[in-house]
Motif scaffolding. Sequence first.
Motif, PDB file in Angstrom:
ATOM      1  N   GLY A 176      -3.193  -3.889   6.911  1.00 51.60           N
ATOM      2  CA  GLY A 176      -4.229  -3.481   7.695  1.00 51.60           C
ATOM      3  C   GLY A 176      -4.118  -2.857   8.730  1.00 51.60           C
ATOM      4  N   THR A 177      -2.994  -3.035   9.361  1.00 54.24           N
ATOM      5  CA  THR A 177      -2.497  -2.132  10.574  1.00 54.24           C
ATOM      6  C   THR A 177      -2.499  -0.583  10.558  1.00 54.24           C
ATOM      7  OG1 THR A 177      -1.061  -4.240  11.130  1.00 54.24           O
ATOM      8  CG2 THR A 177      -0.691  -2.381  12.615  1.00 54.24           C
ATOM      9  N   ASP A 212      -3.001 -14.913  -1.153  1.00 53.14           N
ATOM     10  CA  ASP A 212      -3.504 -13.715  -0.394  1.00 53.14           C
ATOM     11  C   ASP A 212      -2.237 -13.446   0.382  1.00 53.14           C
ATOM     12  OD1 ASP A 212      -6.004 -13.384  -1.097  1.00 53.14           O
ATOM     13  OD2 ASP A 212      -6.738 -15.040   0.427  1.00 53.14           O
ATOM     14  N   TYR A 213      -1.863 -12.120   0.214  1.00 47.83           N
ATOM     15  CA  TYR A 213      -0.752 -11.534   1.051  1.00 47.83           C
ATOM     16  C   TYR A 213      -1.210 -10.746   2.318  1.00 47.83           C
ATOM     17  CZ  TYR A 213       2.120 -12.516  -2.897  1.00 47.83           C
ATOM     18  OH  TYR A 213       2.465 -13.132  -4.112  1.00 47.83           O
ATOM     19  N   ASN A 214      -0.936 -11.400   3.502  1.00 45.24           N
ATOM     20  CA  ASN A 214      -1.483 -10.788   4.563  1.00 45.24           C
ATOM     21  C   ASN A 214      -0.184 -10.277   5.460  1.00 45.24           C
ATOM     22  OD1 ASN A 214      -0.127 -13.031   5.604  1.00 45.24           O
ATOM     23  ND2 ASN A 214      -1.823 -13.902   6.710  1.00 45.24           N
ATOM     24  N   ARG A 215       0.822  -9.984   5.077  1.00 43.81           N
ATOM     25  CA  ARG A 215       1.787  -9.265   5.630  1.00 43.81           C
ATOM     26  C   ARG A 215       2.594  -8.527   4.283  1.00 43.81           C
ATOM     27  NH1 ARG A 215       2.327 -10.238  10.960  1.00 43.81           N
ATOM     28  NH2 ARG A 215       4.524  -9.546  11.018  1.00 43.81           N
ATOM     29  N   VAL A 216       2.922  -7.280   4.861  1.00 47.58           N
ATOM     30  CA  VAL A 216       3.627  -6.551   3.835  1.00 47.58           C
ATOM     31  C   VAL A 216       4.468  -5.650   4.610  1.00 47.58           C
ATOM     32  CG1 VAL A 216       1.362  -5.821   2.653  1.00 47.58           C
ATOM     33  CG2 VAL A 216       1.784  -4.455   4.605  1.00 47.58           C
ATOM     34  N   ARG A 254      -4.870  -2.710   3.178  1.00 47.75           N
ATOM     35  CA  ARG A 254      -5.335  -3.785   3.445  1.00 47.75           C
ATOM     36  C   ARG A 254      -4.495  -4.926   2.659  1.00 47.75           C
ATOM     37  NH1 ARG A 254      -7.234  -3.123   7.809  1.00 47.75           N
ATOM     38  NH2 ARG A 254      -8.677  -1.295   7.808  1.00 47.75           N
ATOM     39  N   GLY A 255      -4.854  -6.288   3.002  1.00 47.90           N
ATOM     40  CA  GLY A 255      -4.225  -7.334   2.242  1.00 47.90           C
ATOM     41  C   GLY A 255      -4.269  -7.231   0.578  1.00 47.90           C
ATOM     42  N   ALA A 256      -3.555  -7.872   0.004  1.00 46.49           N
ATOM     43  CA  ALA A 256      -3.452  -7.875  -1.369  1.00 46.49           C
ATOM     44  C   ALA A 256      -3.497  -9.292  -1.878  1.00 46.49           C
ATOM     45  CB  ALA A 256      -2.230  -7.246  -2.070  1.00 46.49           C
ATOM     46  N   ARG A 257      -4.100  -9.407  -3.201  1.00 43.54           N
ATOM     47  CA  ARG A 257      -4.283 -10.862  -3.835  1.00 43.54           C
ATOM     48  C   ARG A 257      -3.795 -10.930  -4.865  1.00 43.54           C
ATOM     49  NH1 ARG A 257      -7.093 -15.403  -3.138  1.00 43.54           N
ATOM     50  NH2 ARG A 257      -8.025 -16.507  -4.949  1.00 43.54           N
ATOM     51  N   ASP A 258      -2.827 -11.937  -5.087  1.00 45.22           N
ATOM     52  CA  ASP A 258      -2.183 -11.948  -6.689  1.00 45.22           C
ATOM     53  C   ASP A 258      -3.260 -12.877  -7.311  1.00 45.22           C
ATOM     54  OD1 ASP A 258      -0.605 -12.821  -8.969  1.00 45.22           O
ATOM     55  OD2 ASP A 258       1.136 -12.883  -7.607  1.00 45.22           O
TER      56      ASP A 258
END
Length: 195
Positions: free
Chosen positions: A114-115, A87-91, A77-81
């Motif tokens: 989160g895919t 917020d990182y919504n792409r990995v 799922r998204g990570a937060r720095d």
Amino acid sequence: MRKIKRVKVLGWRWRRNELRRHSDAVEAWIVLGAWALATAGGAVAGVAGAQTVAAAQARDEAERRPATAVLLDTVPRGARDVAIGVDYNRVKAKVRWTDAQGTVRTATADVKAGTDVGSTVPVWTDGHGHLTGEPASPGKATARTVAAGMGVGLTGGLFVLAGGRLIRLRVERRATEQWGEEWEQTGARWGRRTG
């Protein structure tokens, strides 16, 4: 102590007067020529640079092809720095796709956080079947072209102005040397005793 106020007279090098030397007029022509050449040359260089960047972007975008890839890894799922609050919504995750020649390829792509594994994700490939980024939007492409043109134009104009400044300094140095030679001759005549 009294402060001396300097008065600047615009265009004094162009006006006729007894104190103006030939080198003053030459310097004025050098400055005028450098600014004219910097303006015209910078504009031409800027347009040429913008056209080159636009053509390169068009070639690059013409080679890009959309493809559908299958996600091979579990994507968190998204990570937060917490340090900077982003917020990182792409990995990055491993994907598999088939290129235009029918070759199955595997690489790491930028996917939405989160895919689920096995999901299909859109990717872009270049002319050789390798993953590449999504093409720039028309607004971004235009902004890049304009920025490149302005950068090339300003750089070209600054080089011309720097060259004009160097030439002007050389003329000024030569004029100072001539003035020194003339002063030595005049000083020698003043130093003679008469009588």
